[in-house]
Write a protein that holds these residues in place. Structure first.
Motif, mmCIF file in Angstrom:
data_model
loop_
_atom_site.group_PDB
_atom_site.id
_atom_site.type_symbol
_atom_site.label_atom_id
_atom_site.label_comp_id
_atom_site.label_asym_id
_atom_site.label_seq_id
_atom_site.Cartn_x
_atom_site.Cartn_y
_atom_site.Cartn_z
ATOM 1 N N GLU A 349 46.056 4.776 -46.236
ATOM 2 C CA GLU A 349 46.501 5.283 -47.488
ATOM 3 C C GLU A 349 45.571 5.978 -47.201
ATOM 4 O OE1 GLU A 349 45.749 2.491 -50.459
ATOM 5 O OE2 GLU A 349 48.013 0.839 -50.033
ATOM 6 N N SER A 350 44.826 6.973 -46.259
ATOM 7 C CA SER A 350 43.589 7.959 -46.361
ATOM 8 C C SER A 350 44.246 9.226 -45.753
ATOM 9 C CB SER A 350 42.531 7.735 -45.248
ATOM 10 O OG SER A 350 42.128 6.172 -45.709
ATOM 11 N N TYR A 351 44.129 10.289 -46.285
ATOM 12 C CA TYR A 351 44.644 11.661 -46.043
ATOM 13 C C TYR A 351 43.587 12.548 -45.596
ATOM 14 C CZ TYR A 351 48.174 11.520 -49.863
ATOM 15 O OH TYR A 351 49.554 11.088 -50.511
ATOM 16 N N PHE A 352 44.271 13.285 -44.604
ATOM 17 C CA PHE A 352 43.926 14.037 -42.855
ATOM 18 C C PHE A 352 43.963 15.097 -43.377
ATOM 19 C CE2 PHE A 352 44.195 9.287 -42.169
ATOM 20 C CZ PHE A 352 42.990 8.830 -41.178
ATOM 21 N N THR A 353 42.728 15.684 -42.561
ATOM 22 C CA THR A 353 43.243 17.595 -42.780
ATOM 23 C C THR A 353 43.169 17.461 -41.019
ATOM 24 O OG1 THR A 353 42.430 17.449 -44.900
ATOM 25 C CG2 THR A 353 43.016 19.700 -43.520
ATOM 26 N N PHE A 354 44.320 18.620 -41.030
ATOM 27 C CA PHE A 354 44.429 18.848 -39.092
ATOM 28 C C PHE A 354 45.122 20.146 -39.130
ATOM 29 C CE2 PHE A 354 45.959 14.796 -39.293
ATOM 30 C CZ PHE A 354 44.993 14.211 -38.625
ATOM 31 N N ASP A 355 44.872 21.268 -38.016
ATOM 32 C CA ASP A 355 45.227 22.651 -37.796
ATOM 33 C C ASP A 355 46.245 22.972 -38.084
ATOM 34 O OD1 ASP A 355 42.765 23.888 -38.200
ATOM 35 O OD2 ASP A 355 42.467 23.033 -36.439
ATOM 36 N N ASP A 356 47.506 21.917 -37.049
ATOM 37 C CA ASP A 356 48.521 22.334 -36.917
ATOM 38 C C ASP A 356 48.900 20.959 -35.833
ATOM 39 O OD1 ASP A 356 47.811 22.397 -34.364
ATOM 40 O OD2 ASP A 356 47.586 24.129 -34.110
ATOM 41 N N PHE A 357 50.551 20.812 -36.122
ATOM 42 C CA PHE A 357 50.463 19.966 -35.646
ATOM 43 C C PHE A 357 52.237 20.201 -34.501
ATOM 44 C CE2 PHE A 357 49.218 16.891 -37.872
ATOM 45 C CZ PHE A 357 50.146 15.293 -37.788
ATOM 46 N N GLU A 358 51.935 19.138 -33.408
ATOM 47 C CA GLU A 358 52.119 20.148 -32.021
ATOM 48 C C GLU A 358 54.133 19.669 -32.071
ATOM 49 O OE1 GLU A 358 49.547 18.976 -30.900
ATOM 50 O OE2 GLU A 358 48.329 20.511 -31.380
ATOM 51 N N GLU A 359 54.903 20.867 -31.490
ATOM 52 C CA GLU A 359 56.131 19.880 -31.381
ATOM 53 C C GLU A 359 56.453 18.587 -30.511
ATOM 54 O OE1 GLU A 359 60.676 19.677 -32.715
ATOM 55 O OE2 GLU A 359 58.895 21.563 -33.198
ATOM 56 N N PRO A 360 57.386 17.505 -31.053
ATOM 57 C CA PRO A 360 56.783 16.167 -30.380
ATOM 58 C C PRO A 360 57.784 16.549 -28.526
ATOM 59 C CG PRO A 360 56.962 16.276 -32.228
ATOM 60 C CD PRO A 360 57.569 17.676 -32.340
ATOM 61 N N LYS A 361 57.455 16.579 -27.442
ATOM 62 C CA LYS A 361 57.712 16.158 -25.875
ATOM 63 C C LYS A 361 59.393 15.396 -26.129
ATOM 64 C CE LYS A 361 53.447 17.822 -24.299
ATOM 65 N NZ LYS A 361 52.182 17.409 -22.748
ATOM 66 N N ILE A 362 58.912 13.979 -26.838
ATOM 67 C CA ILE A 362 60.268 13.196 -27.329
ATOM 68 C C ILE A 362 61.457 13.870 -28.361
ATOM 69 C CG2 ILE A 362 61.353 10.720 -27.088
ATOM 70 C CD1 ILE A 362 58.323 10.023 -26.386
ATOM 71 N N LYS A 363 62.545 13.426 -27.766
ATOM 72 C CA LYS A 363 63.916 13.628 -28.737
ATOM 73 C C LYS A 363 64.157 12.426 -28.470
ATOM 74 C CE LYS A 363 62.925 18.143 -28.995
ATOM 75 N NZ LYS A 363 63.286 19.146 -30.187
ATOM 76 N N GLY A 364 65.321 12.120 -30.384
ATOM 77 C CA GLY A 364 65.356 10.805 -30.310
ATOM 78 C C GLY A 364 67.075 10.880 -29.298
ATOM 79 N N ASN A 365 66.740 9.451 -28.951
ATOM 80 C CA ASN A 365 67.908 8.986 -27.773
ATOM 81 C C ASN A 365 68.638 7.766 -28.526
ATOM 82 O OD1 ASN A 365 69.915 7.928 -26.243
ATOM 83 N ND2 ASN A 365 68.035 9.764 -24.483
ATOM 84 N N ARG A 366 69.278 7.210 -29.243
ATOM 85 C CA ARG A 366 70.028 5.696 -29.317
ATOM 86 C C ARG A 366 70.140 5.064 -27.729
ATOM 87 N NH1 ARG A 366 71.895 5.366 -34.928
ATOM 88 N NH2 ARG A 366 71.567 7.354 -35.429
ATOM 89 N N PHE A 367 69.885 5.890 -26.723
ATOM 90 C CA PHE A 367 70.330 4.807 -25.490
ATOM 91 C C PHE A 367 71.881 4.154 -25.704
ATOM 92 C CE2 PHE A 367 66.455 6.161 -24.816
ATOM 93 C CZ PHE A 367 65.925 6.591 -24.403
ATOM 94 N N ILE A 368 72.726 4.651 -25.272
ATOM 95 C CA ILE A 368 74.236 3.888 -25.856
ATOM 96 C C ILE A 368 74.697 4.696 -24.784
ATOM 97 C CG2 ILE A 368 76.188 3.476 -27.232
ATOM 98 C CD1 ILE A 368 73.755 3.482 -29.888
ATOM 99 N N ILE A 369 75.245 3.912 -23.712
ATOM 100 C CA ILE A 369 76.595 4.007 -22.927
ATOM 101 C C ILE A 369 77.675 4.705 -23.447
ATOM 102 C CG2 ILE A 369 74.409 3.717 -21.356
ATOM 103 C CD1 ILE A 369 76.582 1.585 -20.434
ATOM 104 N N GLU A 370 78.034 5.384 -22.974
ATOM 105 C CA GLU A 370 80.139 5.703 -23.457
ATOM 106 C C GLU A 370 80.681 5.047 -22.259
ATOM 107 O OE1 GLU A 370 80.452 7.097 -26.182
ATOM 108 O OE2 GLU A 370 78.810 7.574 -26.842
ATOM 109 N N ASP A 371 80.065 4.538 -21.444
ATOM 110 C CA ASP A 371 81.241 4.435 -19.952
ATOM 111 C C ASP A 371 80.704 2.687 -19.736
ATOM 112 O OD1 ASP A 371 82.618 3.563 -17.773
ATOM 113 O OD2 ASP A 371 80.935 4.961 -16.565
ATOM 114 N N VAL A 372 81.396 2.245 -20.416
ATOM 115 C CA VAL A 372 81.535 0.917 -20.703
ATOM 116 C C VAL A 372 82.432 -0.103 -20.010
ATOM 117 C CG1 VAL A 372 80.518 0.637 -22.339
ATOM 118 C CG2 VAL A 372 83.068 0.769 -22.910
ATOM 119 N N LYS A 373 83.389 0.782 -18.612
ATOM 120 C CA LYS A 373 84.273 -0.617 -17.562
ATOM 121 C C LYS A 373 83.646 -1.021 -17.584
ATOM 122 C CE LYS A 373 87.136 0.182 -14.062
ATOM 123 N NZ LYS A 373 88.002 1.379 -12.892
ATOM 124 N N ASP A 374 83.678 -2.479 -17.174
ATOM 125 C CA ASP A 374 82.869 -4.025 -17.126
ATOM 126 C C ASP A 374 81.811 -3.915 -17.366
ATOM 127 O OD1 ASP A 374 85.371 -3.652 -14.957
ATOM 128 O OD2 ASP A 374 84.846 -2.794 -13.691
#
Length: 547
Positions: A349-374
Motif C-alpha cells: 500500500e505504499s507508493y514509490f518513485t522511480f526514474d524508469d523501468f527496464e524491459e523485462p528479460k523474460i517473456k510469458g511462456n505457458r510451457f505447453i508442448i504440442e508434440d504429445v505422442k506417447d
C-alpha cells in the motif's frame, strides 16, 4: 533535503486520495515521493493518517517527524503534536491552539462553491501548495486525474489564494517523467506482463487491493477476476484453471493462506503450476488486520504436508515487485512448482518513485508442448524438468495420489521413491537456473559492517545508509532457493552483521542459521508498524555501542 508531510483525519474523509494527489503533484514537479498509509479497521471515524515524504534525491521510506501537516480534525493534532518540528507549518480548518497553525475557513469556501464536504481536502492542498511556493496548475492536473467532481478545482484555487507564502521549496533542476507506483499495482502489472488470464481471490486485507486493481484493468488487458466463496475454493480453482492451460494467480493474507495449505500440497503432488501472492499483515489470528508484519515467512516456506519444492521470493519495493512477480510465474510454469510472492501491507500500500523501468528479460511462456505422442504426464526426463500439456491435446491425469509416469495411482515403493526423487531433483535444476539468471540478493552501500534483511524493510534501511556510513546492506530477494553461498561470504567478510526484521522471532535469522550456520545480532519490530530510517539508525547505533 527531505520533507515529511502528515495528512491526518478520520476514515471516510478522503485522506488516501488527498495523499495520492499531493504525492503525484510532487513527482510531476521532479521530486521523488514516498507515501505511507496508516489506518484502523474503521469504515468511518477513528483516526487515520498518511505520510507523504519527498526529496530531490531518491527516497524509499517515511519518517515520523513532520515539516508540514494537513489536519482534518483536532484529534489528529492531539495525537501527533509531539511529532511536529519546531518550524512545522500546520494547515487546518479546525480550531487548534498553535502558533504554527495556518487556519483556512473551509466551510465558507464550501458554502460559496455549493460543494460537498469532501472538497475540504482540495482546499487544504491548495493552501499547502501556496505555502510550499509550488505552482497550482500542477496540483490541479493531479486533482483532475483522481477526482471527477470539478468543484475540487475551484476549491484548490480558493485555498491557494487565501494564504500568504510562509516558506519556499526549491524545485529540482531535473524534471523527467518519473514512475509513481504502489507495490500492489507493480505485482499486478508483472502478472499481466507475463500473460495472466485469471486472478482468483477472496477479499482479505492487505491482498484485496490487488483484486481491485486487476478488476479495474480487466477489460483493457483481457483478464478475468473471480471472487469465490472462500480461500479453499480460490486456490483449488486456480489449480484447475492451470491444469486446463490457463495462466492464473491467487492472492491472500495470513488466515486465508492457512486455508490454502492442503491445496499447496495438492500442487506438490500434481506438479500443476501455482502462483500465490501472500500479502502479510500483523497476526497471529486476525491480529491487527490493517497493519504490517513480516511474520509469515515460515508459513510461506513450510505450510503444506509432505516434501515438495517451492519458490519463495520477497521483493522489497514496487520495482522489485514487478520483476520478481514475472520470475515467480516463469519458475512456476517451467518447473511445475509452487511460487509464492511474499509481500506485506507496507509494501503493498505504499507508493514509490522511480526514474524508469527496464524491459523485462523474460517473456510469458505457458510451457505447453504440442508434440504429445506417447505423452507421459510425469515422465522422468533427463534434466528432471517436467513436460506439460493440456487435456485437449492429450490424456493428462492429475490427482492427489502418488502415481507412475502416466499419472496412474500407485503404492509401489520403488515407483513412489523415484517420483519423490524426481520432484526434489527438479528443484536442483531450478536452483541452478535461478543462480545463473536471476538476482537473488542485492548489496547497497559500502562499509565493513553489514545489515541483512528482506522485503519491505529495504526502503528504510537504504535511507539510513547515508547516516550509517560504515554499513552496507544485503537485501535477500530469494528465500527459496536460498543464496547461502553469497550470504555466507558477505557475513564472513564483515566486522559486524545485524539482521533487521518486522517480526518477533527473527524468522529470516533462523533461515540464515539453518542454511549458513551463523547466528546474528537482531533488531526486531513487531507492533504492526514498519521501520523508519530514524529507528534503524537509533537501534543500530545502540547495538554497536554495546560491542
Amino acid at each position: 533535503m527531505k520533507f515529511n508531510i502528515l495528512i491526518g483525519g478520520k476514515a471516510g474523509q478522503g485522506i488516501e486520495t488527498a495523499s495520492k494527489i499531493l504525492a503525484k503533484s510532487l513527482v510531476k514537479l521532479g521530486f521523488y515521493a514516498f507515501t505511507y498509509r496508516d489506518y484502523g479497521s474503521f469504515i468511518t471515524g477513528g483516526h487515520n493518517f498518511n505520510v507523504v515524504s519527498f526529496s530531490e534525491k531518491p527516497i524509499y521510506s517515511h519518517d515520523m517527524i513532520f515539516d508540514f501537516a494537513i489536519l482534518l480534525d483536532v484529534e489528529s493534532y492531539e495525537i501527533h503534536k509531539n511529532e511536529f518540528k519546531e518550524n512545522c507549518i500546520i494547515v487546518s480548518d479546525s480550531e487548534i491552539e498553535d502558533k504554527r497553525l495556518v487556519r483556512i475557513d473551509s466551510q465558507e469556501i464550501i458554502k460559496k462553491l455549493n460543494a460537498k464536504p469532501l472538497v475540504k481536502n482540495s482546499i487544504l492542498l491548495g493552501s499547502l501548495f501556496k505555502i510550499l511556493g509550488l505552482p497550482l496548475d500542477t496540483l490541479i492536473e493531479s486533482i483532475k486525474s483522481e477526482i471527477t467532481d470539478e468543484k475540487n478545482i475551484g476549491a484548490a484555487k480558493e485555498g491557494f489564494d487565501r494564504v500568504q507564502i510562509k516558506t519556499k521549496v526549491s524545485l529540482p533542476m531535473k524534471r523527467g517523467n518519473k514512475i509513481f507506483i504502489d507495490g500492489t499495482s507493480a505485482v499486478g502489472l508483472g502478472a499481466i506482463y507475463y500473460g495472466l488470464d485469471m486472478y482468483f481471490a477472496y477479499p482479505m486485507t492487505p491482498a484485496t487491493p490487488l483484486l481491485h486493481f486487476l478488476s479495474s484493468v480487466r477489460e483493457k488487458y483481457g483478464i478475468k477476476t473471480i471472487q469465490l466463496e472462500n480461500e479453499i475454493a480460490v486456490v483449488n480453482a486456480s489449480i484447475g484453471a492451470n491444469y486446463a492451460g490457463a495462466i492464473s494467480m491467487v492472492g491472500t493474507s495470513g488466515g486465508g493462506f492457512d486455508l490454502m495449505t492442503e491445496a499447496l500440497s495438492l500442487q506438490g503432488m500434481t506438479e500443476i503450476p501455482l502462483v500465490v501472492y501472500l500479502a502479510q499483515r500483523a497476526g497471529p489470528s486476525t491480529g491487527i488486520p490493517t497493519y504490517t508484519m513480516q511474520a509469515d515467512l515460515m508459513a510461506a516456506l513450510y505450510n503444506g504436508h509432505g516434501d515438495f519444492p517451492r519458490v519463495v521470493i520477497a521483493p522489497g519495493d514496487a520495482k522489485d515487485a514487478f520483476y520478481k512477480t514475472i520470475e515467480a510465474f516463469y519458475l512456476a510454469y517451467k518447473y511445475g512448482v509452487l511460487s509464492i510472492i511474499l509481500s506485506d501491507k507496507h509494501l503493498a500500500e505504499s507508493y514509490f518513485t522511480f526514474d524508469d523501468f527496464e524491459e523485462p528479460k523474460i517473456k510469458g511462456n505457458r510451457f505447453i508442448i504440442e508434440d504429445v505422442k506417447d505423452f507421459k504426464t510425469y515422465e522422468i526426463t533427463k534434466d528432471f524438468v517436467p513436460k506439460r500439456t493440456v487435456p485437449e491435446l492429450a490424456m493428462v491425469k492429475a490427482n492427489s495420489y502418488e502415481h507412475d509416469e502416466f499419472g496412474f495411482t500407485t503404492e509401489d515403493k520403488e515407483i513412489a521413491k523415484k517420483m519423490q526423487e524426481k520432484r526434489m531433483m527438479k528443484f536442483k535444476v531450478l536452483e541452478k537456473e535461478v543462480k545463473e539468471k536471476f538476482e537473488m540478493v542485492r548489496v547497497f552501500g559500502k562499509g565493513e559492517n553489514l545489515i541483512i534483511s528482506f522485503g519491505s524493510t529495504k526502503g528504510a534501511i537504504i535511507d539510513s545508509l547515508d547516516t550509517l556510513k560504515n554499513f552496507r546492506f544485503l537485501q535477500i530477494l530469494y528465500i527459496s532457493p536460498f543464496p547461502k553461498e553469497i550470504v555466507k561470504k558477505e557475513i564472513e567478510k564483515s566486522k559486524n552483521a545485524i539482521i533487521i526484521e518486522n517480526n518477533a522471532s527473527a524468522q529470516l535469522g533462523k533461515v540464515i542459521m539453518q542454511n549458513v550456520g551463523i547466528e546474528l545480532n537482531e533488531i526486531l519490530k513487531y507492533d504492526g508498524r514498519p521501520f523508519t530510517s530514524e529507528e534503524i539508525i537509533f537501534n543500530v547505533r545502540k547495538l554497536m555501542s554495546k560491542k
